[in-house]
Design an enzyme around this catalytic site. Structure first.
Site, PDB file in Angstrom:
ATOM      1  N   GLU A 221      35.017  33.026  43.597  1.00  0.00           N
ATOM      2  CA  GLU A 221      35.283  34.318  44.231  1.00  0.00           C
ATOM      3  C   GLU A 221      34.152  34.756  45.158  1.00  0.00           C
ATOM      4  OE1 GLU A 221      36.265  36.893  40.989  1.00  0.00           O
ATOM      5  OE2 GLU A 221      38.269  36.021  40.745  1.00  0.00           O
TER       6      GLU A 221
ATOM      7  N   HIS B 173      43.595  40.215  42.752  1.00  0.00           N
ATOM      8  CA  HIS B 173      43.594  40.429  41.309  1.00  0.00           C
ATOM      9  C   HIS B 173      44.778  41.305  40.862  1.00  0.00           C
ATOM     10  CE1 HIS B 173      39.490  38.935  41.744  1.00  0.00           C
ATOM     11  NE2 HIS B 173      39.480  38.713  40.448  1.00  0.00           N
TER      12      HIS B 173
END
Length: 234
Positions: A135, A168
């Site tokens: 990420e 997410h």
């Protein structure tokens, strides 16, 4: 953005959503619990994705560090400060969400991760190690880094943090993701080392996992049933 960076992002997207296809396939072939198949495939896909991403970024690793990049001592100091900054920013954002918008500070995304870690302990490597590396490479080095060359810090950090939240699917807590994204981006700019936000991100995730990991053994199956609903809605 270079072609290699585009391939990195495509690898991440495929890895992120491959569970929707592969977990039911694994279940149908081997007859394992769908939630368990999802957990094991997630660990495998993130591991494979990281290997591919690091291979694609091999030319970047061979480039000499920025002349203003911090050394080992700076990495340690900024990593410790960064974890404190990230925790404080997350707490402040969660307080604002709760006080101004009445949003429960609990996160379904975090709860789902904890359920998986409790059911299958090996899953801990994903939020603690694999996800932070991937990420930060995607959202800070590539997306934020590319935007920062064209606009000021605030907008580059804001846009990359919003994309971070969308991936997410935790839309209620966009402010929390934005706060963390600003801290990670700030650390990246200040240190000229992507390693620092990776360490801070991993440290935060590890702290969350360790502080929430207690669960009675008899509740494991209940958590697996909940995970099946989270992954596949039924």
């Amino acid at each position: 953005m270079t072609r290699r960076y585009t391939y990195v992002i495509l690898t991440y997207i495929i890895m992120q959503f491959s569970v929707l296809l592969m977990a039911p396939l694994i279940t149908s072939i081997f007859g394992v619990n769908l939630a368990l198949a999802s957990i094991y495939w997630s660990v495998f896909s993130f591991t494979l994705g990281l290997v591919i991403v690091l291979w694609l970024l091999k030319p970047d690793m061979q480039v000499r560090a920025h002349p203003d990049a911090v050394g080992i001592g700076g990495i340690i100091v900024w990593s410790v400060l960064g974890i404190i900054m990230a925790l404080l920013s997350q707490g402040l954002a969660a307080t604002i969400e709760m006080e101004l918008f009445g949003i429960d500070p609990g996160s379904e995304n975090t709860q789902g991760i904890m359920n998986m870690a409790r059911a299958v302990p090996i899953f801990i490597v994903l939020p603690a190690i694999l996800a932070p590396i991937l990420e930060e490479i995607i959202f800070r080095k590539i997306i934020f880094g590319s935007l920062y060359k064209k606009m000021n810090f605030f907008f580059a950090a804001l846009i990359s943090s919003l994309i971070f939240a969308v991936i997410h699917t935790d839309f209620l807590h966009i402010l929390v993701y934005a706060a963390m994204g600003f801290v990670f981006a700030f650390l990246y700019v200040q240190t000229k080392r992507i390693l620092v936000p990776i360490i801070v991100h991993a440290g935060m995730n590890t702290l969350v996992v360790l502080t929430q990991l207690s669960l009675d053994p008899e509740e494991i199956q209940k958590r697996l049933d909940q995970l099946q609903l989270i992954f596949f809605g039924g």
